[in-house]
Design an enzyme around this catalytic site. Structure first.
Site, PDB file in Angstrom:
ATOM      1  N   LYS A  34       0.841  -1.194   0.000  1.00 35.68           N
ATOM      2  CA  LYS A  34       0.000   0.000   0.000  1.00 35.68           C
ATOM      3  C   LYS A  34       0.879   1.249   0.000  1.00 35.68           C
ATOM      4  O   LYS A  34       2.085   1.176   0.204  1.00 35.68           O
ATOM      5  CB  LYS A  34      -0.918  -0.005   1.224  1.00 35.68           C
ATOM      6  N   ARG A 130      -9.395  -0.187  16.146  1.00 31.06           N
ATOM      7  CA  ARG A 130      -9.418   0.720  15.003  1.00 31.06           C
ATOM      8  C   ARG A 130     -10.548   0.267  14.092  1.00 31.06           C
ATOM      9  O   ARG A 130     -11.552   0.951  13.969  1.00 31.06           O
ATOM     10  CB  ARG A 130      -8.056   0.709  14.299  1.00 31.06           C
ATOM     11  N   TYR A 254      17.572  28.796   9.496  1.00 30.44           N
ATOM     12  CA  TYR A 254      16.348  29.448   9.958  1.00 30.44           C
ATOM     13  C   TYR A 254      16.215  29.353  11.469  1.00 30.44           C
ATOM     14  O   TYR A 254      16.441  28.290  12.065  1.00 30.44           O
ATOM     15  CB  TYR A 254      15.115  28.809   9.304  1.00 30.44           C
ATOM     16  N   MET A 302      13.678  23.931   3.141  1.00 33.43           N
ATOM     17  CA  MET A 302      12.840  23.298   2.129  1.00 33.43           C
ATOM     18  C   MET A 302      13.661  22.463   1.152  1.00 33.43           C
ATOM     19  O   MET A 302      13.272  21.345   0.797  1.00 33.43           O
ATOM     20  CB  MET A 302      12.039  24.356   1.360  1.00 33.43           C
TER      21      MET A 302
END
Length: 376
Positions: A34, A130, A254, A302
């Site tokens: 998956k 679940r 940053y 990024m």
């Protein structure tokens, strides 16, 4: 020259991991592919597993199964979330799919079906809480499916909540509850995920469901004698494209979250959170430069990250940086970032994938003609 970030998928390692799972269980195997085979590419992964005569493949939903069928994959395919509505049943019939049955609404839909009977996998909730039928609900669900003309075969299954935490008693409790719930039933069973396969052999049953194991990553946070024999399938690398000499007391990146405490050499690597590397990985998270360990400095950007080259004076622009792979397990990187290797693999994007290993012969022309899914 193109951006040097890439993922390399070792198909020989995939074969090794499948054979290893077979050797320690002796059971039939459902290869879980998956989420695009956990970011490894569902079609090439499925082709290799099919080449190895895997007994079944598993995906989350019908859309993932259709991609495989229309690429020529012929192996049995199980829908782990089952079907969401009646409109999917003719699609399941067309593409020859199996489904997990985990709630009464699915049984009600199945009872109205007018086509070919389906093989179903009846899910019992033994502690995951679940999806699945509670043990008290199982007798009714089982009876309905056994009596249904639209069901050709039933496999009984459950899912472990804490199998990757061997110190917890939860898995033993689930194994015992599953056995008690299905006592006297002759159907085949399926319980073990990757952690179950590696640590709880008493749970294996007739089928096992390796996912992370196939991709060579350990589900455990500490060394494990069997998990340590897996071979990583994915290796993610990039290159250093800039080198800076910085003095003491200089902030990096940053937020200036890291400040040098001595003169140091800093390399800038073409890899960032837009590529799938976790932004929250802290200073000190490991990378390999030309096979030698070093650490990330400052916040992940990024498109790039900064790493410490102070103790690697011979490093130059263009040198290879490994983000995870051989000798740097994805599990270790994920632990530093406060996540799991599943997420590292699945989040990978904007990164070209290259496949290594003996080429898989092309699948025969698919016998499945494309169809569309109607709204439910």
């Amino acid at each position: 020259m193109s951006r040097p970030t890439k993922a390399t998928i070792n198909l020989s390692a995939l074969r090794h991991n499948l054979q290893f799972a077979r050797s320690i269980t002796g059971t039939k195997v459902i290869g879980v592919i998956k989420a695009d085979a956990y970011g490894h590419g569902s079609i090439p992964i499925a082709q290799v597993l099919e080449e190895q005569k895997i007994e079944c493949l598993a995906v989350a939903c019908i859309e993932e199964a259709i991609v495989l069928r229309e690429a020529g994959v012929q192996s049995p395919i199980l829908l782990l979330e089952g079907f969401y509505g009646a409109a999917e049943l003719p699609i399941m019939e067309h593409y020859d799919l199996f489904a997990v049955i985990q709630q009464q609404e699915q049984i009600d839909i199945l009872n109205q079906w007018k086509g070919k009977p389906f093989k179903v996998w009846l899910k019992i909730d033994t502690g995951m809480h679940r999806i699945g039928f509670l043990p008290s609900e199982f007798p009714s669900a089982y009876k309905q499916l056994k009596e249904s003309e639209n069901v050709s075969q039933i496999v009984l299954m459950t899912h472990f909540a804490c199998a990757d935490e061997p110190e917890k008693p939860t898995t033993i409790d689930q194994i015992d509850l599953f056995a008690q719930t299905i006592e006297g039933k002759a159907e085949e069973t399926c319980s073990s995920n990757s952690a179950g396969i590696l640590h709880w052999p008493e749970a294996n049953g007739n089928w096992v469901r390796p996912g992370l194991l196939l991709y060579g990553s350990s589900p455990f946070t500490t060394p494990h004698p069997l998990a340590d024999r897996l071979k990583p399938v994915m290796e993610v690398t990039s290159q250093i494209f800039a080198i800076r000499k910085l003095g003491a007391g200089v902030p990096i990146g940053y937020g200036q979250t890291y400040v040098t405490d001595h003169p140091c050499t800093v390399g800038v690597v073409a890899m960032g959170y837009a590529d799938g590397y976790p932004r929250h990985a802290p200073s000190g998270s490991p990378v390999l430069v030309n096979g030698q360990r070093t650490r990330i400095l400052g916040r992940i950007s990024m498109d790039m990250m900064t790493i410490d080259l102070t103790h690697l004076p011979n490093t130059k622009i263009g040198d290879t940086v490994m983000l995870w792979g051989d000798n740097l397990p994805a599990t270790e990187v994920a632990h530093h970032a406060g996540t799991i290797s599943y997420e590292l693999f699945c989040n990978l994007k904007r990164v070209p994938i290259h496949y290594l290993g003996e080429a898989v012969s092309e699948s025969e022309q698919t016998k499945y003609q494309p169809v569309s899914i109607s709204p439910t």
